[in-house]
Design a protein around this motif. Structure first.
Motif, mmCIF file in Angstrom:
data_model
loop_
_atom_site.group_PDB
_atom_site.id
_atom_site.type_symbol
_atom_site.label_atom_id
_atom_site.label_comp_id
_atom_site.label_asym_id
_atom_site.label_seq_id
_atom_site.Cartn_x
_atom_site.Cartn_y
_atom_site.Cartn_z
ATOM 1 N N VAL A 40 0.834 -1.199 0.000
ATOM 2 C CA VAL A 40 0.000 0.000 0.000
ATOM 3 C C VAL A 40 0.872 1.254 0.000
ATOM 4 N N VAL A 41 1.938 1.239 0.794
ATOM 5 C CA VAL A 41 2.846 2.380 0.850
ATOM 6 C C VAL A 41 3.461 2.641 -0.525
ATOM 7 N N ILE A 42 3.900 1.584 -1.183
ATOM 8 C CA ILE A 42 4.540 1.729 -2.499
ATOM 9 C C ILE A 42 3.557 2.236 -3.534
ATOM 10 N N LEU A 43 2.379 1.623 -3.589
ATOM 11 C CA LEU A 43 1.421 1.939 -4.645
ATOM 12 C C LEU A 43 0.736 3.291 -4.437
ATOM 13 N N SER A 44 0.524 3.670 -3.177
ATOM 14 C CA SER A 44 -0.238 4.895 -2.922
ATOM 15 C C SER A 44 0.619 6.111 -2.656
ATOM 16 N N LEU A 47 4.918 5.550 -5.898
ATOM 17 C CA LEU A 47 4.713 5.633 -7.346
ATOM 18 C C LEU A 47 4.026 6.933 -7.777
ATOM 19 N N PRO A 48 2.908 7.352 -7.131
ATOM 20 C CA PRO A 48 2.295 8.627 -7.547
ATOM 21 C C PRO A 48 3.218 9.826 -7.366
ATOM 22 N N SER A 49 4.071 9.771 -6.336
ATOM 23 C CA SER A 49 4.951 10.906 -6.081
ATOM 24 C C SER A 49 5.963 11.107 -7.204
ATOM 25 N N VAL A 50 6.296 10.033 -7.920
ATOM 26 C CA VAL A 50 7.243 10.152 -9.029
ATOM 27 C C VAL A 50 6.715 11.132 -10.069
ATOM 28 N N TYR A 51 5.431 11.012 -10.408
ATOM 29 C CA TYR A 51 4.829 11.895 -11.419
ATOM 30 C C TYR A 51 4.810 13.338 -10.938
ATOM 31 N N VAL A 52 4.347 13.548 -9.688
ATOM 32 C CA VAL A 52 4.223 14.908 -9.166
ATOM 33 C C VAL A 52 5.580 15.584 -9.066
ATOM 34 N N PHE A 53 6.562 14.852 -8.543
ATOM 35 C CA PHE A 53 7.860 15.461 -8.298
ATOM 36 C C PHE A 53 8.669 15.665 -9.580
ATOM 37 N N LEU A 110 -9.602 -2.218 6.079
ATOM 38 C CA LEU A 110 -10.044 -0.836 6.291
ATOM 39 C C LEU A 110 -8.853 0.040 6.660
ATOM 40 N N GLY A 111 -7.978 -0.491 7.510
ATOM 41 C CA GLY A 111 -6.771 0.242 7.867
ATOM 42 C C GLY A 111 -5.906 0.524 6.653
ATOM 43 N N ASP A 112 -5.770 -0.456 5.762
ATOM 44 C CA ASP A 112 -4.995 -0.251 4.539
ATOM 45 C C ASP A 112 -5.620 0.837 3.668
ATOM 46 N N VAL A 113 -6.941 0.863 3.625
ATOM 47 C CA VAL A 113 -7.636 1.900 2.848
ATOM 48 C C VAL A 113 -7.347 3.284 3.439
ATOM 49 N N LEU A 114 -7.385 3.391 4.766
ATOM 50 C CA LEU A 114 -7.105 4.680 5.410
ATOM 51 C C LEU A 114 -5.675 5.128 5.127
ATOM 52 N N VAL A 115 -4.737 4.178 5.194
ATOM 53 C CA VAL A 115 -3.347 4.514 4.879
ATOM 54 C C VAL A 115 -3.229 4.974 3.431
ATOM 55 N N ALA A 116 -3.855 4.245 2.518
ATOM 56 C CA ALA A 116 -3.776 4.583 1.098
ATOM 57 C C ALA A 116 -4.387 5.957 0.824
ATOM 58 N N VAL A 117 -5.561 6.207 1.387
ATOM 59 C CA VAL A 117 -6.224 7.494 1.176
ATOM 60 C C VAL A 117 -5.373 8.628 1.732
ATOM 61 N N GLY A 118 -4.819 8.428 2.929
ATOM 62 C CA GLY A 118 -3.979 9.452 3.524
ATOM 63 C C GLY A 118 -2.758 9.761 2.680
ATOM 64 N N MET A 119 -2.119 8.717 2.149
ATOM 65 C CA MET A 119 -0.904 8.920 1.364
ATOM 66 C C MET A 119 -1.202 9.530 0.001
ATOM 67 N N VAL A 120 -2.268 9.099 -0.624
ATOM 68 C CA VAL A 120 -2.633 9.680 -1.922
ATOM 69 C C VAL A 120 -2.983 11.155 -1.750
ATOM 70 N N LEU A 121 -3.740 11.462 -0.698
ATOM 71 C CA LEU A 121 -4.111 12.854 -0.465
ATOM 72 C C LEU A 121 -2.897 13.712 -0.116
ATOM 73 N N SER A 122 -1.870 13.110 0.487
ATOM 74 C CA SER A 122 -0.656 13.885 0.766
ATOM 75 C C SER A 122 0.009 14.331 -0.531
ATOM 76 N N ALA A 159 -3.484 16.739 8.381
ATOM 77 C CA ALA A 159 -4.781 16.066 8.501
ATOM 78 C C ALA A 159 -4.756 14.691 7.820
ATOM 79 N N VAL A 160 -4.193 14.644 6.622
ATOM 80 C CA VAL A 160 -4.149 13.351 5.923
ATOM 81 C C VAL A 160 -3.105 12.437 6.557
#
Length: 222
Positions: A40-44, A47-53, A110-122, A159-160
């Motif tokens: 979850v950490v890697i995917l959320s 990987l997304p941070s590569v595009y943004v950065f 559910l915990g994994d979803v919260l982690v993923a949502v938090g990291m994507v929103l970051s 917050a995220v």
């Protein structure tokens, strides 16, 4: 060494450290909750941070300066946050080894979803505010951002992060590790209070923004 190479190296080192903190205390690689958490950490996040950065290289440089705080309160907050994250992973691993908790699979996911949502929103926060640095500072050309997630709370990055912090112990299958949410949340409060003192003094327009967006961390709560 280029910024991107250094960022990749730090990401790899971080994942290795996570693995040691999780699977060492667990005493086994058969800790499926730990593997899913790392995925979850890697995917959320990674990987997304590569595009943004790649689009915002200056932002990448700012985010890599974690721990280089000039303010004493911020140094305390960072140490407390890092210790809380590490403690949750270590205790989660020991919890798995000794079977202290019985967390349903649905709650783990559910915990994994919260982690993923938090990291994507970051990553979304970083995309909305290029000055969202790892350290508390005000740069010469910096302006107040009041749109997007910043229209909901004044510190959406924190917050995220809190959302992901709550999700982490659940994702690791440990009720006991939830105790580390308390010092982590306390660290965020310390960080926010100190940061706002600086922003009110040095960032033009921030005082008006404070009156416009009332919530600091949790909407309608604080």
């Amino acid at each position: 060494m280029s910024t991107e190479v250094r960022a990749s190296a730090l990401t790899l080192v971080g994942l290795v450290v996570f693995g040691v903190l999780l699977f060492g205390p667990a005493g086994t690689f058969g800790y499926w909750q730990g593997w899913v958490f790392l995925a979850v950490v890697i995917l959320s996040a990674a990987l997304p941070s590569v595009y943004v950065f790649r689009a915002q290289p200056a932002t990448l440089e700012r985010r890599m300066q974690v721990g280089q705080e000039n303010r004493a309160a911020q140094r305390v907050a960072v140490v407390l946050l890092l210790a809380s994250f590490a403690g949750a992973m270590v205790l989660g691993g020991f919890d798995h080894r000794f079977g202290w908790s019985s967390v349903p699979v649905a709650v783990v996911l559910l915990g994994d979803v919260l982690v993923a949502v938090g990291m994507v929103l970051s990553i979304v926060v970083v995309a909305q505010n290029e000055y969202a640095a790892a350290n508390v500072t005000v740069e010469g050309r910096q302006e107040v951002v009041s749109t997007g997630l910043y229209a909901i709370v004044r510190h959406p990055m924190y917050a995220v992060s809190l959302l992901a912090t709550v999700g982490m112990p659940l994702a690791l299958g440990s009720w006991w590790a939830m105790w580390f949410v308390v010092p982590a949340a306390s660290a965020l409060v310390i960080r926010i209070r100190d940061e706002e003192r600086l922003l009110l003094q040095e960032l033009a327009g921030y005082r008006d923004y404070v009156h416009e967006v009332r919530s600091r961390l949790i909407p309608f709560v604080w």
